[in-house]
Design a protein around this motif. Structure first.
Motif, PDB file in Angstrom:
ATOM      1  N   VAL A  58     -16.103 -60.786 -15.233  1.00  0.00           N
ATOM      2  CA  VAL A  58     -16.390 -60.003 -14.029  1.00  0.00           C
ATOM      3  C   VAL A  58     -17.900 -60.039 -13.837  1.00  0.00           C
ATOM      4  O   VAL A  58     -18.648 -59.606 -14.718  1.00  0.00           O
ATOM      5  N   GLU A  59     -18.327 -60.581 -12.699  1.00  0.00           N
ATOM      6  CA  GLU A  59     -19.751 -60.553 -12.364  1.00  0.00           C
ATOM      7  C   GLU A  59     -19.990 -59.331 -11.496  1.00  0.00           C
ATOM      8  O   GLU A  59     -19.247 -59.087 -10.547  1.00  0.00           O
ATOM      9  N   PHE A  60     -21.019 -58.550 -11.846  1.00  0.00           N
ATOM     10  CA  PHE A  60     -21.325 -57.365 -11.057  1.00  0.00           C
ATOM     11  C   PHE A  60     -22.820 -57.124 -11.054  1.00  0.00           C
ATOM     12  O   PHE A  60     -23.561 -57.690 -11.854  1.00  0.00           O
ATOM     13  N   GLU A  61     -23.238 -56.305 -10.127  1.00  0.00           N
ATOM     14  CA  GLU A  61     -24.659 -56.016  -9.953  1.00  0.00           C
ATOM     15  C   GLU A  61     -24.853 -54.513  -9.914  1.00  0.00           C
ATOM     16  O   GLU A  61     -24.118 -53.807  -9.219  1.00  0.00           O
ATOM     17  N   LEU A  62     -25.829 -54.036 -10.695  1.00  0.00           N
ATOM     18  CA  LEU A  62     -26.196 -52.626 -10.703  1.00  0.00           C
ATOM     19  C   LEU A  62     -27.607 -52.513 -10.139  1.00  0.00           C
ATOM     20  O   LEU A  62     -28.562 -52.882 -10.817  1.00  0.00           O
ATOM     21  N   ASP A  63     -27.702 -52.084  -8.914  1.00  0.00           N
ATOM     22  CA  ASP A  63     -28.979 -51.914  -8.212  1.00  0.00           C
ATOM     23  C   ASP A  63     -29.919 -53.106  -8.417  1.00  0.00           C
ATOM     24  O   ASP A  63     -31.070 -52.960  -8.793  1.00  0.00           O
ATOM     25  N   GLY A  64     -29.382 -54.305  -8.190  1.00  0.00           N
ATOM     26  CA  GLY A  64     -30.193 -55.513  -8.262  1.00  0.00           C
ATOM     27  C   GLY A  64     -30.180 -56.236  -9.599  1.00  0.00           C
ATOM     28  O   GLY A  64     -30.636 -57.363  -9.696  1.00  0.00           O
ATOM     29  N   HIS A  65     -29.676 -55.606 -10.652  1.00  0.00           N
ATOM     30  CA  HIS A  65     -29.624 -56.253 -11.973  1.00  0.00           C
ATOM     31  C   HIS A  65     -28.231 -56.843 -12.168  1.00  0.00           C
ATOM     32  O   HIS A  65     -27.228 -56.128 -12.076  1.00  0.00           O
ATOM     33  N   ARG A  66     -28.181 -58.134 -12.458  1.00  0.00           N
ATOM     34  CA  ARG A  66     -26.902 -58.825 -12.620  1.00  0.00           C
ATOM     35  C   ARG A  66     -26.355 -58.683 -14.037  1.00  0.00           C
ATOM     36  O   ARG A  66     -27.098 -58.771 -15.021  1.00  0.00           O
ATOM     37  N   PHE A  67     -25.040 -58.499 -14.086  1.00  0.00           N
ATOM     38  CA  PHE A  67     -24.307 -58.408 -15.346  1.00  0.00           C
ATOM     39  C   PHE A  67     -23.082 -59.304 -15.266  1.00  0.00           C
ATOM     40  O   PHE A  67     -22.556 -59.556 -14.186  1.00  0.00           O
ATOM     41  N   VAL A  68     -22.623 -59.713 -16.433  1.00  0.00           N
ATOM     42  CA  VAL A  68     -21.334 -60.372 -16.579  1.00  0.00           C
ATOM     43  C   VAL A  68     -20.582 -59.596 -17.640  1.00  0.00           C
ATOM     44  O   VAL A  68     -21.114 -59.349 -18.724  1.00  0.00           O
ATOM     45  N   GLY A  69     -19.374 -59.182 -17.316  1.00  0.00           N
ATOM     46  CA  GLY A  69     -18.494 -58.575 -18.300  1.00  0.00           C
ATOM     47  C   GLY A  69     -17.505 -59.638 -18.740  1.00  0.00           C
ATOM     48  O   GLY A  69     -16.770 -60.177 -17.912  1.00  0.00           O
ATOM     49  N   LEU A  70     -17.507 -59.983 -20.005  1.00  0.00           N
ATOM     50  CA  LEU A  70     -16.635 -61.016 -20.555  1.00  0.00           C
ATOM     51  C   LEU A  70     -15.549 -60.361 -21.399  1.00  0.00           C
ATOM     52  O   LEU A  70     -15.855 -59.616 -22.336  1.00  0.00           O
ATOM     53  N   ASN A  71     -14.309 -60.628 -21.079  1.00  0.00           N
ATOM     54  CA  ASN A  71     -13.201 -60.167 -21.914  1.00  0.00           C
ATOM     55  C   ASN A  71     -13.011 -61.190 -23.028  1.00  0.00           C
ATOM     56  O   ASN A  71     -12.238 -62.132 -22.917  1.00  0.00           O
ATOM     57  N   GLY A  72     -13.755 -61.030 -24.094  1.00  0.00           N
ATOM     58  CA  GLY A  72     -13.751 -61.994 -25.182  1.00  0.00           C
ATOM     59  C   GLY A  72     -12.857 -61.624 -26.351  1.00  0.00           C
ATOM     60  O   GLY A  72     -12.714 -62.401 -27.276  1.00  0.00           O
ATOM     61  N   GLY A  73     -12.292 -60.418 -26.315  1.00  0.00           N
ATOM     62  CA  GLY A  73     -11.424 -60.002 -27.413  1.00  0.00           C
ATOM     63  C   GLY A  73     -12.084 -58.990 -28.327  1.00  0.00           C
ATOM     64  O   GLY A  73     -13.200 -58.536 -28.085  1.00  0.00           O
ATOM     65  N   PRO A  74     -11.413 -58.639 -29.410  1.00  0.00           N
ATOM     66  CA  PRO A  74     -11.857 -57.554 -30.295  1.00  0.00           C
ATOM     67  C   PRO A  74     -12.897 -57.953 -31.354  1.00  0.00           C
ATOM     68  O   PRO A  74     -13.259 -57.127 -32.189  1.00  0.00           O
ATOM     69  N   ASN A  75     -13.397 -59.176 -31.312  1.00  0.00           N
ATOM     70  CA  ASN A  75     -14.261 -59.667 -32.392  1.00  0.00           C
ATOM     71  C   ASN A  75     -15.586 -58.936 -32.513  1.00  0.00           C
ATOM     72  O   ASN A  75     -16.115 -58.802 -33.610  1.00  0.00           O
ATOM     73  N   PHE A  76     -16.172 -58.502 -31.388  1.00  0.00           N
ATOM     74  CA  PHE A  76     -17.494 -57.889 -31.415  1.00  0.00           C
ATOM     75  C   PHE A  76     -17.460 -56.536 -30.721  1.00  0.00           C
ATOM     76  O   PHE A  76     -16.779 -56.360 -29.717  1.00  0.00           O
ATOM     77  N   LYS A  77     -18.224 -55.595 -31.250  1.00  0.00           N
ATOM     78  CA  LYS A  77     -18.300 -54.238 -30.702  1.00  0.00           C
ATOM     79  C   LYS A  77     -19.742 -53.920 -30.345  1.00  0.00           C
ATOM     80  O   LYS A  77     -20.679 -54.414 -30.975  1.00  0.00           O
ATOM     81  N   PHE A  78     -19.907 -53.057 -29.357  1.00  0.00           N
ATOM     82  CA  PHE A  78     -21.245 -52.602 -28.987  1.00  0.00           C
ATOM     83  C   PHE A  78     -21.786 -51.671 -30.065  1.00  0.00           C
ATOM     84  O   PHE A  78     -21.025 -50.974 -30.732  1.00  0.00           O
ATOM     85  N   ASN A  79     -23.109 -51.650 -30.216  1.00  0.00           N
ATOM     86  CA  ASN A  79     -23.749 -50.664 -31.073  1.00  0.00           C
ATOM     87  C   ASN A  79     -25.098 -50.293 -30.475  1.00  0.00           C
ATOM     88  O   ASN A  79     -25.525 -50.874 -29.473  1.00  0.00           O
ATOM     89  N   GLU A  80     -25.777 -49.371 -31.102  1.00  0.00           N
ATOM     90  CA  GLU A  80     -27.024 -48.823 -30.564  1.00  0.00           C
ATOM     91  C   GLU A  80     -28.211 -49.780 -30.671  1.00  0.00           C
ATOM     92  O   GLU A  80     -29.290 -49.474 -30.166  1.00  0.00           O
ATOM     93  N   ALA A  81     -28.036 -50.934 -31.276  1.00  0.00           N
ATOM     94  CA  ALA A  81     -29.146 -51.887 -31.391  1.00  0.00           C
ATOM     95  C   ALA A  81     -29.581 -52.399 -30.018  1.00  0.00           C
ATOM     96  O   ALA A  81     -30.705 -52.843 -29.848  1.00  0.00           O
ATOM     97  N   ILE A  82     -28.688 -52.334 -29.054  1.00  0.00           N
ATOM     98  CA  ILE A  82     -28.992 -52.716 -27.672  1.00  0.00           C
ATOM     99  C   ILE A  82     -28.632 -51.537 -26.781  1.00  0.00           C
ATOM    100  O   ILE A  82     -27.565 -50.941 -26.918  1.00  0.00           O
ATOM    101  N   SER A  83     -29.537 -51.209 -25.867  1.00  0.00           N
ATOM    102  CA  SER A  83     -29.250 -50.138 -24.913  1.00  0.00           C
ATOM    103  C   SER A  83     -29.930 -50.463 -23.596  1.00  0.00           C
ATOM    104  O   SER A  83     -30.827 -51.306 -23.529  1.00  0.00           O
ATOM    105  N   PHE A  84     -29.495 -49.788 -22.552  1.00  0.00           N
ATOM    106  CA  PHE A  84     -30.088 -49.932 -21.230  1.00  0.00           C
ATOM    107  C   PHE A  84     -30.807 -48.643 -20.897  1.00  0.00           C
ATOM    108  O   PHE A  84     -30.236 -47.556 -21.023  1.00  0.00           O
ATOM    109  N   GLN A  85     -32.046 -48.767 -20.490  1.00  0.00           N
ATOM    110  CA  GLN A  85     -32.858 -47.597 -20.198  1.00  0.00           C
ATOM    111  C   GLN A  85     -32.836 -47.328 -18.699  1.00  0.00           C
ATOM    112  O   GLN A  85     -33.058 -48.229 -17.891  1.00  0.00           O
TER     113      GLN A  85
END
Length: 166
Positions: A58-85
């Protein structure tokens, strides 16, 4: 030869809920939209193991910033090492983003402006006033503001300013 403008797109790895996440984020941030949905094909299914026709990207844009959401499966999880300010102009914006993004998220992952949403993505909801206080030439005042911030979950601008003033 001319150099092209560098474009960066943030890719977020989801486990089957990228479309739900994109719809949620575009409902929270102004001037945002889903741009494109790409689905898995039967080709390569032995490797991607996803149902043909299910959402892959899913390609989407948040106030001009582009993102891609990839349904890649359960292999990787988000953690606090990366965040959006998120830079917030006032307490109303801090309260809005904190409430919206924190809804259904993990309360144990809330500290010093950090809030984890229901998808596990970490956000820093930061008043610009806090950045100004921490950058102050008055190191004692900046230190008091930092100390106050360290004891907060959602940042309270009035309390931070009170601490800054001493």
């Amino acid at each position: 030869m001319s150099l092209s403008k560098l474009k960066l797109t943030t890719c977020l790895w989801f486990d089957g809920n990228a479309e739900e996440a994109a719809n949620f984020y575009t409902s929270v941030f102004p001037n945002s939209k889903v741009l494109h949905i790409q689905r898995y094909l039967k080709n390569g299914q032995e490797l991607h193991r996803q149902e043909p026709g299910s959402v892959m990207v899913v390609e989407f844009e948040l106030d001009g910033h582009r993102f891609v959401g990839l349904n890649g499966g359960p292999n990787f999880k988000f953690n606090e090492a990366i965040s959006f300010q998120i830079d917030c102009a006032n307490q109303e914006e801090v309260d809005y983003y904190w409430a919206k993004l924190g809804e259904g998220g993990d309360p144990a992952k809330q500290q010093c402006s950090w809030v984890a949403d229901r998808f596990g993505v970490s956000w820093q909801v930061v008043p610009t006033a806090m950045k100004d206080m921490l950058a102050s030439e008055d190191k004692a005042a900046a230190g008091r503001a930092m100390e106050a911030m360290m004891h907060m979950k959602k940042l309270d601008i009035a309390e931070l300013e009170k601490a800054f003033r001493g």
